[in-house]
Design an enzyme around this catalytic site. Structure first.
Site, PDB file in Angstrom:
ATOM      1  N   HIS A 205       0.852  -1.193   0.000  1.00 22.53           N
ATOM      2  CA  HIS A 205       0.000   0.000   0.000  1.00 22.53           C
ATOM      3  C   HIS A 205       0.887   1.242   0.000  1.00 22.53           C
ATOM      4  CE1 HIS A 205      -0.143   0.573   4.700  1.00 22.53           C
ATOM      5  NE2 HIS A 205       1.065   0.483   4.249  1.00 22.53           N
TER       6      HIS A 205
ATOM      7  N   CYS B 196       5.786   6.595   3.861  1.00 27.21           N
ATOM      8  CA  CYS B 196       4.585   5.848   3.439  1.00 27.21           C
ATOM      9  C   CYS B 196       3.937   6.470   2.216  1.00 27.21           C
ATOM     10  CB  CYS B 196       3.569   5.778   4.584  1.00 27.21           C
ATOM     11  SG  CYS B 196       4.236   5.037   6.070  1.00 27.21           S
TER      12      CYS B 196
ATOM     13  N   HIS C  13       4.862   0.063  -0.458  1.00 27.36           N
ATOM     14  CA  HIS C  13       5.704  -0.775   0.388  1.00 27.36           C
ATOM     15  C   HIS C  13       4.770  -1.811   1.004  1.00 27.36           C
ATOM     16  CE1 HIS C  13       3.990   2.267   3.057  1.00 27.36           C
ATOM     17  NE2 HIS C  13       4.032   1.342   4.006  1.00 27.36           N
TER      18      HIS C  13
ATOM     19  N   ASP D 266      -4.838 -10.621   0.197  1.00 25.56           N
ATOM     20  CA  ASP D 266      -3.512 -11.244   0.326  1.00 25.56           C
ATOM     21  C   ASP D 266      -2.716 -11.124  -0.979  1.00 25.56           C
ATOM     22  OD1 ASP D 266      -1.428 -12.651   1.515  1.00 25.56           O
ATOM     23  OD2 ASP D 266      -2.206 -14.584   0.832  1.00 25.56           O
ATOM     24  N   HIS D 267      -1.487 -10.615  -0.870  1.00 23.83           N
ATOM     25  CA  HIS D 267      -0.617 -10.394  -2.024  1.00 23.83           C
ATOM     26  C   HIS D 267      -1.247  -9.451  -3.042  1.00 23.83           C
ATOM     27  CE1 HIS D 267       1.624 -13.561  -0.107  1.00 23.83           C
ATOM     28  NE2 HIS D 267       2.635 -13.309  -0.921  1.00 23.83           N
TER      29      HIS D 267
ATOM     30  N   GLU E 193      -0.110  -4.391  12.055  1.00 25.09           N
ATOM     31  CA  GLU E 193       0.744  -4.023  10.925  1.00 25.09           C
ATOM     32  C   GLU E 193       2.158  -4.556  11.180  1.00 25.09           C
ATOM     33  OE1 GLU E 193       0.585   0.027   8.891  1.00 25.09           O
ATOM     34  OE2 GLU E 193       2.540   0.053   9.848  1.00 25.09           O
TER      35      GLU E 193
ATOM     36  N   HIS F  99       3.580  -4.988   3.988  1.00 24.51           N
ATOM     37  CA  HIS F  99       3.563  -5.481   5.366  1.00 24.51           C
ATOM     38  C   HIS F  99       3.087  -6.923   5.390  1.00 24.51           C
ATOM     39  CE1 HIS F  99       4.180  -1.516   7.116  1.00 24.51           C
ATOM     40  NE2 HIS F  99       3.254  -1.041   6.296  1.00 24.51           N
TER      41      HIS F  99
END
Lengths: 136, 66
Positions: free
Chosen positions: A14, A33, A39, A79-80, A124, A41
């Site tokens: 994100h 950010c 980037h 996810d991903h 996070e 998490h």
């Protein structure tokens, strides 16, 4: 009343950017950010439901069903994925951990039948997490 | 929408449990091994939780970077 928590992990990318602010303001508020290339998490999701224990099954909620709902509504979508570009809630809101917890609550709450959603917790990192209880 | 944000910090410190208002024997009886005059240490974790409305402009309850 018993509370039951199920945990799941997902990885996503994100970035934080508000198009109504200037590039300078975005950089000042969001810092690293704000990098438009994003980037990532490794998130940990904890979903807590509450309810009476069914005397017939001994369950508050069927764990297999809860797992399926979490996978279908959250993990399959996030996810991903690049949250800003691939998850509709984040086309218009910033995918902060706070907004992620709210979006996950809104995806799960209507799908739960027997048990009631109590809390959505999104980590996070190990040292930073958000709780949302559906409060206005 | 109201959300709760928690940040966790770790630190290590040494201490000794001892009250000057009590005798040596009372201190030992109450605090046991923790009364050792040379002290002992722990790895502590502290969790700080803040709550508030999620700011529409930033998506945050509290900006951790500023």
């Amino acid at each position: 009343m018993v509370y039951l928590t199920r945990k799941a992990e997902f990885a996503a990318s994100h970035y934080y950017h508000n198009p109504e602010l200037t590039p300078e303001e975005n950089r000042r508020i969001f810092g690293k950010c704000n990098n438009p290339n994003g980037h990532g998490h490794n998130y940990t999701l904890e979903v807590t439901v509450k309810g009476e224990v069914d005397p017939h099954s001994g369950f508050v909620v069927d764990l297999k069903q809860l797992k399926e709902i979490m996978h279908r509504e959250v993990l399959d979508a996030m996810d991903h994925r690049f949250l800003n570009k691939e998850v509709p809630e984040f086309f218009t809101t910033i995918p902060t951990t706070e907004n992620l917890a709210i979006a996950i609550w809104q995806r799960l709450a209507p799908k739960l039948k027997a048990a009631q959603l109590h809390r959505v917790r999104v980590y996070e990192t190990l040292d930073l997490f958000v709780d949302f209880y559906g409060e206005a | 929408m109201k959300a709760y944000l928690t940040r966790r910090y770790m630190f290590s410190a040494s201490h000794r449990l001892h009250s000057n208002a009590m005798s040596e024997e009372e201190n030992l009886a109450i605090y046991g091994k923790c009364n050792n005059p040379h002290g002992h240490g722990h790895n502590y974790a502290v969790e700080v939780t803040v709550s508030g409305q999620v700011d529409q402009s930033t998506g945050m309850v509290c900006n951790l970077a500023i």
